[in-house]
Motif scaffolding. Structure first.
Motif, PDB file in Angstrom:
ATOM      1  N   THR A   5       4.171   8.063  -6.586  1.00 41.47           N
ATOM      2  CA  THR A   5       3.938   6.803  -5.865  1.00 41.47           C
ATOM      3  C   THR A   5       5.222   5.996  -5.693  1.00 41.47           C
ATOM      4  N   HIS A  17      -3.067   8.159  -6.413  1.00 41.48           N
ATOM      5  CA  HIS A  17      -3.023   7.898  -4.967  1.00 41.48           C
ATOM      6  C   HIS A  17      -1.626   8.033  -4.362  1.00 41.48           C
ATOM      7  N   ILE A  54       3.792  -0.350   6.517  1.00 45.75           N
ATOM      8  CA  ILE A  54       3.984   0.929   5.867  1.00 45.75           C
ATOM      9  C   ILE A  54       5.397   1.010   5.333  1.00 45.75           C
ATOM     10  N   ARG A  95       7.213   8.793   3.705  1.00 41.94           N
ATOM     11  CA  ARG A  95       6.207   7.805   4.092  1.00 41.94           C
ATOM     12  C   ARG A  95       6.132   7.755   5.623  1.00 41.94           C
ATOM     13  N   TYR A 150      -2.885   4.115   5.174  1.00 47.16           N
ATOM     14  CA  TYR A 150      -2.095   5.184   4.581  1.00 47.16           C
ATOM     15  C   TYR A 150      -2.933   5.957   3.565  1.00 47.16           C
ATOM     16  N   ASP A 151      -3.504   7.065   4.020  1.00 48.35           N
ATOM     17  CA  ASP A 151      -4.335   7.933   3.198  1.00 48.35           C
ATOM     18  C   ASP A 151      -3.956   9.348   3.558  1.00 48.35           C
ATOM     19  N   ARG A 152      -4.108  10.248   2.588  1.00 44.09           N
ATOM     20  CA  ARG A 152      -3.670  11.627   2.841  1.00 44.09           C
ATOM     21  C   ARG A 152      -4.190  12.232   4.146  1.00 44.09           C
ATOM     22  N   GLN A 188       0.844  -1.195   0.000  1.00 45.28           N
ATOM     23  CA  GLN A 188       0.000   0.000   0.000  1.00 45.28           C
ATOM     24  C   GLN A 188       0.876   1.240   0.000  1.00 45.28           C
ATOM     25  N   GLY A 189       0.450   2.231  -0.783  1.00 40.67           N
ATOM     26  CA  GLY A 189       1.217   3.474  -0.839  1.00 40.67           C
ATOM     27  C   GLY A 189       2.483   3.341  -1.667  1.00 40.67           C
ATOM     28  N   VAL A 225       3.400   9.766   8.399  1.00 41.66           N
ATOM     29  CA  VAL A 225       2.176   9.018   8.696  1.00 41.66           C
ATOM     30  C   VAL A 225       1.805   9.153  10.173  1.00 41.66           C
ATOM     31  N   GLU A 269      -0.090   9.777  -1.910  1.00 41.06           N
ATOM     32  CA  GLU A 269      -0.702  10.561  -0.830  1.00 41.06           C
ATOM     33  C   GLU A 269      -0.006  11.903  -0.583  1.00 41.06           C
ATOM     34  N   THR A 287      -1.997  11.669   7.101  1.00 40.26           N
ATOM     35  CA  THR A 287      -0.593  12.069   7.053  1.00 40.26           C
ATOM     36  C   THR A 287      -0.518  13.561   7.368  1.00 40.26           C
TER      37      THR A 287
END
Ligand code: ZN
Ligand code: ZN
Ligand code: FE
Length: 754
Positions: free
Chosen positions: A133, A176, A103, A138, A147-149, A16-17, A142, A178, A152
């Motif tokens: 991306t 995406h 993460i 990261r 992990y979404d904007r 993810q991310g 966070v 973020e 963060t």
């Protein structure tokens, strides 16, 4: 549509991310498959359907082979499913409940972003916060997962229309991403005058000008502030030393590119790979001789720690200046500073900061490259919080926290088959580091929805980590320090359960099970227990802990042991007050404040003092041993004598020979010969114990094995004698790995122990 088939694919790991969903989207489109991809609580779920099975099997083979550069796949499961008759492939942005999601560590700016950064017609031309991306901040930004904007520190910046368009387009490199931003909508740099704390004009150019004029600039990076100055300017370097209250601890450098690094140091192709890796660690490199930079940068050392720029802001600044001192901004022994308000103003002539907050501070990682693999002096940015999967035979149901030791501490957590070890947290005796320690524990608890049912700590009752463990009110397991050094390496290499290894723990100090101080130990160990089969002959350590700060103290102990009371005063002992020496000898004889130690770190202190190369007072851990390594002649083949008086290893013959040879031999020759002696004695002991206990694997760990020369020599000898040598490559051999070793023992104990 007769032959419509469908599969549900679940991908576990760091997926993810890191641009995984757009990659899946493009792959499915290319192969004409329908379905969807979405992030779930534990990874990425893919539903694909198509006619026949050939395209689906092609999809599966590309899924692992062509994954995005930052994705780490741990496991893929594929289950046949009922076709839904979907018409296209889509990316779903909704998620399930979270459980345990990894993460990504922070990642250096990728080459695509660098191209845009220096392309005058790009809309992000010279924008210091460009990312995509495949790169960017990261771990340090966070606050929570998933992990979404909005979770963060980028949540305070609203995306402009152009950025949003890219963010929502599955075919865009910034789908995406973020932290994506542009000059119109994203973070901005600010220059501050530290005396007024007010903003000044001039931007990056002005900062570069300041540096060229010999001034000190504080720069906000990914995990905290650096203090920068021109390394060619001796006055600036000396001033920086005064500000940091560090007279000799080596300063790291940041260089524009490999060509620049090559001007100052010898670099191998393996070192170049690590320098260029998106993890961007500081790499220790051999100084070129004659050396073109002032000695003040890394006095008495034969190497320089250098890194390449890892953020766009660094890249822009280094475009103006080819090399900079870049040392972390902190007060001595305290954590790296992440906000101006934490004290940055007192340390510099200009602050170059920005308004993207750092949530989790994190130092630069530092490594040597030995036999093509990292030897970590510090594992932090770029590597944390990467998980280590535990072998199946050690997987348990519960959740565990391991609190480490005290110096160079880390914490580790275990959940659902994985261990996550924190970044380097420093010496817990300083309250600021202890605060960092408690912060990281609560951060991990929230981030990974983690609630420990067990706690593991050191044997030492007075360590703050041990005391903290006691307050948790859950079952508490305690493990001996040097045993954990060996366990950490066993876990990293997946040594089998029940298999015994010979662990060589050469270290500074740790509390032994007999109440004395250990640090030169040979342990026969498996995950559940160990026995101490040989060790350096314990000698009294005059002044207790003070002996670690004043290396000559241990020289007195070794000389007294070897020669008796009429011992000579070679090396730096010539410069020590005779009355002081007398008092120390009396304390040694009376047994006053002189606990017995088998520490190998203290042996290095003693030999460096006898050779006259140790400082009277060490400024940082390992200073005298590092000088001894720097100076040693690698080409020397000879070694000194020692007695193996099982279980004692008596080095007094060596001490006598060294003192004798000092009159006629080069110090570099003696230093080389000393290293050989240790390698030889390890090999002799391994050979005799190996036979007796049928052991073929030797683990080398403990802080002394940061010594690359000793490590290489020992490894070579052992391998020539048929042993398999294991040493830490993903974690440091120093006390940063204590928490990991504690975890290994706790897992075994919960799974198999009584
Ligand atoms: Zn990028
Ligand atoms: Zn924008
Ligand atoms: Fe240790």
């Amino acid at each position: 549509m007769r032959d419509l088939r469908a599969f549900k694919i679940t991908v576990f790991g760091t997926v993810q991310g890191v641009g995984f969903r757009p990659f899946v989207y493009r792959l499915a489109k290319e192969l004409g498959l329908a379905g969807y991809v979405k992030n779930t609580g534990s990874g990425v779920e893919i539903f694909v359907e198509g006619n026949g099975s050939s395209n689906i099997s092609e999809f599966l083979s590309h899924l692992e082979a062509d994954k995005p550069p930052l994705a780490e796949i741990d496991r893929v499961t594929v289950l046949p499913s009922v076709p839904l008759g979907l018409s296209s492939f889509s990316v779903e942005t909704t998620r399930d409940e979270k459980s345990f999601v990894f993460i990504s560590p922070d990642v250096a700016t990728c080459s695509d972003c660098i191209k845009e950064l220096f392309n005058p017609v790009d809309r992000r031309y010279s924008y210091p916060f460009i990312n995509c991306t495949n790169c960017g901040p990261r771990y340090t930004i966070v606050e929570d997962l998933p992990y979404d904007r909005p979770k963060t520190t980028m949540k305070i910046f609203e995306m402009c229309r152009d950025c949003r368009k890219e963010y929502e387009d599955p075919l865009d490199r910034r789908f995406h991403a973020e932290p994506t931003a542009c000059p119109r909508c994203g973070p901005q740099i600010r220059l501050l005058d530290p005396s007024t704390e007010e903003e000044v004009v001039g931007g990056l150019k002005r900062a570069a000008q300041f540096l060229k004029e010999g001034k000190i600039v504080a720069l906000k990076g990914l995990g905290g502030f650096h203090l920068l100055c021109d390394p060619h300017n001796v006055q600036a370097v000396r001033r920086l030393r005064e500000i940091k209250k560090r007279q000799r601890k080596p300063f790291a450098l940041m260089a524009r590119d490999i060509e620049t690094i090559d001007k100052y140091t010898h670099i191998t192709s393996q070192e170049i790979d690590f320098l260029l890796s998106p993890r961007r660690s500081i790499v220790l490199l051999k100084k070129r001789k004659p050396h073109k930079l002032p000695d003040e940068i890394a006095p008495y050392m034969d190497s320089l720690g250098i890194m390449l720029p890892y953020t766009p802001l660094h890249a822009l600044l280094l475009n103006d200046i080819e090399i900079l001192v870049a040392t972390s901004a902190n007060e001595r022994e305290s954590p790296i500073l992440k906000d101006e308000e934490e004290g940055v103003y007192n340390l510099c002539d200009l602050v170059l900061t920005h308004n993207r907050p750092i949530y989790m501070r994190c130092d630069d990682s530092v490594m040597k490259v030995v036999s093509g693999k990292p030897l970590f002096l510090r594992r932090a940015r770029g590597y944390v919080p990467e998980p280590l999967e535990v072998p199946d035979f050690l997987k348990v149901k519960g959740e565990i926290i391991a609190l480490g030791g005290e110096l160079k501490n880390t914490v580790s957590i275990y959940k659902e088959g994985f261990v996550i070890t924190s970044q380097y947290l420093g010496d817990l005796k300083d309250y600021r580091n202890f605060k960092y320690f408690s912060e990281i524990i609560s951060h991990f608890e929230r981030l990974f929805t983690f609630k420990p049912g067990y706690v593991v700590s050191d044997l030492h009752p007075d360590f703050l980590s041990t005391r903290y463990g006691e307050t948790l009110g859950i079952p508490h397991i305690q493990v001996q320090h040097h045993y954990t050094h060996i366990l950490a390496c066993m876990l990293e290499h997946g040594v089998g359960v029940g298999e015994k290894v010979l662990g060589v723990a050469f270290d500074g100090m740790g509390l032994g099970t007999d109440g004395t101080i250990w640090g030169g130990e040979f342990l026969i160990a498996d995950y559940l227990s160990f026995s101490r089969v040989a060790y350096l002959k314990p000698l009294p350590q005059p002044g207790g802990d003070l002996a670690a700060k004043e290396p000559y103290r241990m020289a007195i102990s070794y000389l007294l042991g070897a020669f008796g009371e009429a011992f000579p005063l070679p090396g730096i002992l010539e410069n020590v007050d005779k009355k002081r020496i007398k008092a120390i000898v009396k304390a040694l004889k009376d047994g006053v404040n002189s606990p017995y130690t088998s520490s190998c770190g203290r042996l290095f202190d003693a030999v460096a003092s006898i050779l006259g190369i140790a400082p009277l007072r060490a400024e940082f851990e390992g200073e005298a041993p590092m000088r001894l390594e720097s100076l040693a002649d690698e080409g020397v083949e000879d070694s000194y004598d020692f007695y193996l008086n099982s279980p004692n290893i008596d080095l007094s013959p060596m001490i006598k020979q060294i003192v004798l040879e000092l009159k006629s031999s080069r110090v570099s020759y003696i230093a080389g010969k000393f290293h050989n002696t240790l390698a030889k004695l390890i090999c002799e002991i391994a050979t005799s114990l190996g036979k007796r206990f049928s052991i073929s694997k030797v683990v080398l760990s403990g802080g002394v094995f940061l010594n690359a020369l000793l490590l290489k020599k020992t490894e070579k000898l052992l391998e020539e004698n048929g042993f398999t040598v294991l040493r830490p490559t993903k974690f440091s051999p120093n006390d940063e790995s204590i928490s990991l070793g504690q975890m290994a023992h706790a897992l075994a104990k919960l799974k198999y122990g009584v």
